[in-house]
Design an enzyme around this catalytic site. Structure first.
Site, PDB file in Angstrom:
ATOM      1  N   HIS A 106      23.739 -40.025   9.348  1.00  0.00           N
ATOM      2  CA  HIS A 106      22.961 -38.949   8.718  1.00  0.00           C
ATOM      3  C   HIS A 106      22.231 -39.519   7.501  1.00  0.00           C
ATOM      4  O   HIS A 106      22.859 -40.130   6.630  1.00  0.00           O
ATOM      5  CB  HIS A 106      23.880 -37.805   8.287  1.00  0.00           C
ATOM      6  CG  HIS A 106      23.126 -36.632   7.714  1.00  0.00           C
ATOM      7  ND1 HIS A 106      22.504 -35.698   8.512  1.00  0.00           N
ATOM      8  CD2 HIS A 106      22.879 -36.266   6.426  1.00  0.00           C
ATOM      9  CE1 HIS A 106      21.919 -34.791   7.741  1.00  0.00           C
ATOM     10  NE2 HIS A 106      22.139 -35.123   6.475  1.00  0.00           N
ATOM     11  N   ASP A 142      26.985 -31.140   9.993  1.00  0.00           N
ATOM     12  CA  ASP A 142      27.025 -32.262   9.044  1.00  0.00           C
ATOM     13  C   ASP A 142      28.127 -32.080   8.000  1.00  0.00           C
ATOM     14  O   ASP A 142      27.961 -32.429   6.825  1.00  0.00           O
ATOM     15  CB  ASP A 142      25.665 -32.437   8.332  1.00  0.00           C
ATOM     16  CG  ASP A 142      24.529 -32.628   9.311  1.00  0.00           C
ATOM     17  OD1 ASP A 142      24.778 -33.159  10.407  1.00  0.00           O
ATOM     18  OD2 ASP A 142      23.383 -32.246   8.987  1.00  0.00           O
ATOM     19  N   CYS A 707       5.317 -78.775 -23.182  1.00  0.00           N
ATOM     20  CA  CYS A 707       6.703 -79.084 -22.808  1.00  0.00           C
ATOM     21  C   CYS A 707       7.009 -80.575 -22.865  1.00  0.00           C
ATOM     22  O   CYS A 707       8.134 -80.975 -23.135  1.00  0.00           O
ATOM     23  CB  CYS A 707       7.009 -78.520 -21.422  1.00  0.00           C
ATOM     24  SG  CYS A 707       5.803 -78.957 -20.175  1.00  0.00           S
TER      25      CYS A 707
END
Length: 902
Positions: A106, A142, A707
């Site tokens: 479901h 359900d 860097c």
């Protein structure tokens, strides 16, 4: 176990297939009768496998079970009923018959949204969480005990289709199979559903899907998306019933320009705009819908509402007429119940369903020179004549999408108007962040705001990853020929070159890069990188491997290099576009999709790049750009289960945290380019002019925000004083100023926090006893300027000798004459190993030193000489993996070994 599968649809088909893979015996499939001569996909699959298939029109008559149906069902002897999706009422005599009973899938988190339209109501109610339940069937609707539940986040623009495809179908499939496994192992729980929070809503049908305009915009949006695609939210417009699709909320406060459209009952007229139909709630807030469908089934883009009647019929060439007849045969093959395909034959009114749309799209791709339709194209051209007209226009290139509408931030600067996207880029669209969150990006030249930029949230990461995953697994990108992929990347590089002055200007105002350097390096090398990796796309290959034969048979073993999937990339602020290019080009060339987070302080060139990917023709979802905080966006990327690779450039502490998170989440592949303290050794036999020039560049290039910058210079004692004197003379010649001024040598630091760090760094150096020869202070002017700085007499124990400044600060130490091994020991006495350099005229010394230096890159009599074809990456705590060169591809590929016995 012996299982009866009771249900229908593609979902039922996939559950059936997975249960068989798990080793269960499917004793019977009970599904719906054929419709218009077509069997349900579940029935077709089972019949092909020789499994008994029953197609009962009904199980009950006048509230009672039909004995004949029950007898046929019981005869197969199931031990468990699995009901993945079932539209029929199954009597309790069948539900309770198996030893283990019956389980049902479901699509909601029970007890919320009981009933057949659970997904619709999850969206209509605006639930933030959705999911599915596998429960034990009982007499109620359900209401049976819960066996298993799994939840997901519901996104603001989710429709029934998107949440189903993203979560409810794939995860529901896994959950249903897991539930059966628990039953087989005797571990399946039965958790009684609580009544608190329980809701039941009726089936959504067309009749009750009419829009109520007297409510807030969000409620109208939820109603439209909750009914999209079935049954379709509708309203009266111009005297006819019009159905609305593709709704999303509009965060912008400004009312867009458009042509008014009166809508009975609405608080104000709608506006037909370039993006779609803008509607308003009773709170005055807007929403927008993308597509409209009329009562005759004709669907159009909402932006074309007033133009729908203006389209003219194109005359077909002989070749196009031949193609049309070929497509007529395809339609006939799909619509087998239709005797003749006329020009007026309607695809859907003739019985076509969603699976037929998929087939038609694939048939067009196969026969139409690879033309890739979207499902929406079929929905918008439902008759055969309309369909052929649409195809011909697309094949002629006359039906290209309108140029993407972007809410630019515009600035008149550098003798041009730069147009900068400033929203998140997700699934081919520029969109606001969740909750409309924004921040200001700052021009480091004067400290003023450039524009507001959308600030990504965790939910935005999830959306981008879902889009990237869809593009990789189901989209055009994942199916694309590598050579075609290369052509796209080449086209992207060409567009970057066309826009290089604009890109360099944006880079300059957003990061402080000197414009001439930005043009040559930041942008120029980015273009080169994409061109280099475009050429690799069709050269990624495996190999054959001889292995021991399984006599008397033989074996063939070969390897395949495959893309990893969804990759995350997190880049720094020093070279915003170039760092994007170094990683993204290799990532895309390998065939992956990407979710990229630019540095929060420098997002603008990445967003401009995103715009260019659209112009280049990249499919939606392949590239996604998310400006945002590393602690939020970067962390979610590290943790996300659908991301399989993360590439990062930044500090070592953050790299360690990312590596840890990637390991704990799903053992992501990681490449890291981290901090450095690169040594540069200058021997007395060097070319002094070149050593001074390159020594300056090694430190002050890009304001020291580099860097691989030489973090420490070791100068041989006999030339130390002369070298320092020459350097100081050159420093004094440097012009500090506006980075857009062509005469500027030294621009502002990237952002205020970094400037403050450099001031503090210099103060520490002076307190420790190093000699400040020049600089060391903030420049007294607006903006984030720091003086080019030189320290001498720096001893090995000092903070500035060990820690990276990432700024324009030259750290000079001397070493004794001829002490090669001594200076090497000092140079290597660091946890970093990104780059290094040596200046000497002695080739033997150069080779010896380059061999002994513990760094990923060694420069000899040069510095900063990176190239797109040469691998770049560090040793030790400077990271793992490589950017650039062929080796970079390895970071974004996985190797599969295949062995065949024959």
């Amino acid at each position: 176990m012996k299982i009866a599968v009771i249900g229908q649809s593609l979902f039922g088909q996939e559950v059936y297939k997975e249960l068989r893979k798990e080793g269960h015996t499917i004793v019977g499939v009970f599904t719906v009768p054929d419709k218009d001569g077509k069997a349900d996909p579940l029935a077709t699959e089972a019949e092909n496998d020789g499994v008994p298939v029953f197609k009962f029109p009904r199980w009950r008559l006048k509230g009672k079970a039909i004995a004949e149906v029950l007898n046929q069902y019981r005869a197969v002897g199931p031990e468990l009923n699995v009901m993945p999706f079932c539209s029929q009422f199954i009597p309790m005599e069948a539900i309770d018959f198996p030893k283990h009973g019956s389980i049902i899938y479901h699509p909601s988190l029970l007890p919320r949204h009981r009933g057949a339209s659970a997904i619709n109501w999850t969206l209509i109610h605006g639930d933030k969480k959705g999911g599915f339940t596998v429960f034990w069937a009982d007499e109620g609707l359900d209401t049976g005990p819960i066996l298993l539940q799994r939840e997901c986040e519901v996104y603001p623009d989710d429709t029934v289709n998107t949440i189903y495809k993203r979560f409810l179908f794939p995860e529901g499939l896994k959950g249903t199979v897991d539930a059966v496994r628990l039953i087989a192992e005797g571990k399946a729980p039965r958790i009684i559903q609580p009544e608190e929070g329980a809701t039941y809503e009726g089936i959504q049908k067309k009749d009750n899907a009419k829009i109520n305009w007297d409510q807030p915009a969000e409620a109208i949006h939820n109603w439209i998306r909750g009914n999209d695609k079935v049954p379709g939210a509708w309203a009266e417009v111009d005297g006819q019933k019009v159905t609305f699709y593709g709704s999303s909320l509009v965060d912008n406060a400004t009312t867009p320009n458009g042509q008014p459209l009166e809508i009975p009952g609405a608080s104000k007229p709608g506006l037909v705009t370039k993006n779609g139909l803008v509607l308003f709630g009773n709170d005055g807030k807007p929403l927008i819908v993308r597509n409209l469908q009329f009562e005759d089934g004709k669907m159009i883009a909402a932006s074309q509402y007033f133009k729908a009647a203006e389209s003219t019929t194109v005359e077909l060439t002989e070749e196009e007429r031949s193609f049309a007849e070929e497509m007529r045969v395809v339609w006939k093959g799909i619509l087998s119940n239709v005797e003749d395909i006329e020009d007026s034959t309607d695809f859907f009114k003739s019985g076509a369903a969603s699976m037929d749309v998929v087939r038609l799209v694939e048939e067009v791709k196969l026969r139409g020179s690879g033309l890739q339709l979207q499902n929406e194209d079929v929905y918008m051209a439902t008759t055969f004549q309309e369909f052929i007209q649409m195809l011909v226009r697309k094949l002629r290139g006359e039906d290209e999408e309108e140029e993407m509408v972007i809410d630019y931030a515009e600035r008149n600067v550098n003798n041009m108007t730069v147009r900068m996207p400033h929203q998140l880029f997700i699934n081919g669209q520029f969109v606001d962040a969740e909750g409309g969150k924004t921040y200001q990006t700052i021009n480091p030249n004067d400290g003023t705001a450039i524009c507001s930029v959308s600030l990504a949230q965790v939910s935005d990461v999830d959306k981008a990853v879902a889009a990237a995953k869809e593009a990789f697994e189901n989209g055009e990108w994942g199916k694309m020929n590598p050579r075609d992929r290369g052509r796209l990347i080449y086209k992207l590089a060409d567009l970057m070159e066309e826009h290089q002055e604009e890109l360099a200007t944006i880079e300059s105002i957003d990061s402080g890069a000197v414009y001439t350097l930005a043009l040559k390096t930041h942008i120029g090398m980015s273009i080169q990188t994409f061109r280099y990796f475009a050429g690799w796309c069709d050269k990624i290959q495996g190999c054959t491997i001889p292995i021991n034969q399984a006599r008397p048979n033989r074996n063939l073993t070969f390897t395949k290099r495959e893309p990893i999937g969804v990759c995350a990339i997190v880049i720094p602020w020093n070279y915003p576009l170039m760092m994007l290019a170094w990683k993204t080009a290799a990532c895309l060339a390998a065939g992956n999709t990407v979710v990229l987070k630019p540095a929060q302080v420098t997002p603008l060139t990445a967003l401009k790049f995103a715009e260019l990917t659209v112009k280049a023709g990249f499919p939606k979802g392949v590239v996604n750009i998310l400006p945002g905080a590393g602690s939020l966006v970067g962390q979610r990327m590290s943790d996300h289960p659908d991301i399989r690779k993360l590439g990062f450039t930044g500090s070592t502490p953050i790299g360690k945290q990312i590596m840890k998170s990637c390991a704990l989440s799903n053992v992501k592949k990681v490449s890291l380019e981290l901090g450095g303290k690169s040594p540069l050794i200058i021997f007395s036999d060097c070319d002094m002019d070149k050593a001074v020039r390159m020594g300056m560049s090694s430190v002050f290039f890009n304001k020291g925000e580099n860097c691989i910058a030489a973090g420490r210079l070791f100068v041989e004692e006999s030339i130390h004083d002369l070298f320092v004197k020459r350097v100081v003379e050159e420093v004094k010649k440097m012009k500090t100023g506006d980075p857009l001024d062509r005469a500027t040598d030294h621009g502002p630091q990237n952002h205020k926090a970094h400037l403050d760090k450099l001031v503090q760094y210099s103060q520490v150096g002076q307190k420790e006893g190093a000699t400040l020869v020049c600089g060391g202070k903030q420049v007294p002017r607006p903006g984030f300027f720091f003086e080019p700085t030189v320290f001498t007499n720096v001893e090995d124990h000092m903070y500035i000798a060990k820690e990276e400044s990432f700024g324009p600060i030259m750290i000079i130490s001397k070493f004794k004459e001829g002490d090669v091994d001594g200076v090497l020991k000092r140079a290597n006495d660091t946890e970093f190993g990104l780059a290094s350099g040596v200046f000497t005229r002695d080739i033997n010394k150069a080779m010896y030193v380059s061999e002994k230096l513990q760094a990923g890159t060694v420069f000899v009599n040069t510095y900063n000489k990176t190239d797109v074809a040469s691998p770049f990456g560090g040793f030790k705590q400077s990271g793992i993996g490589k950017d650039l060169g062929e080796e970079a591809l390895n970071e974004y590929l996985k190797t599969k070994a295949v062995t065949i016995e024959y």
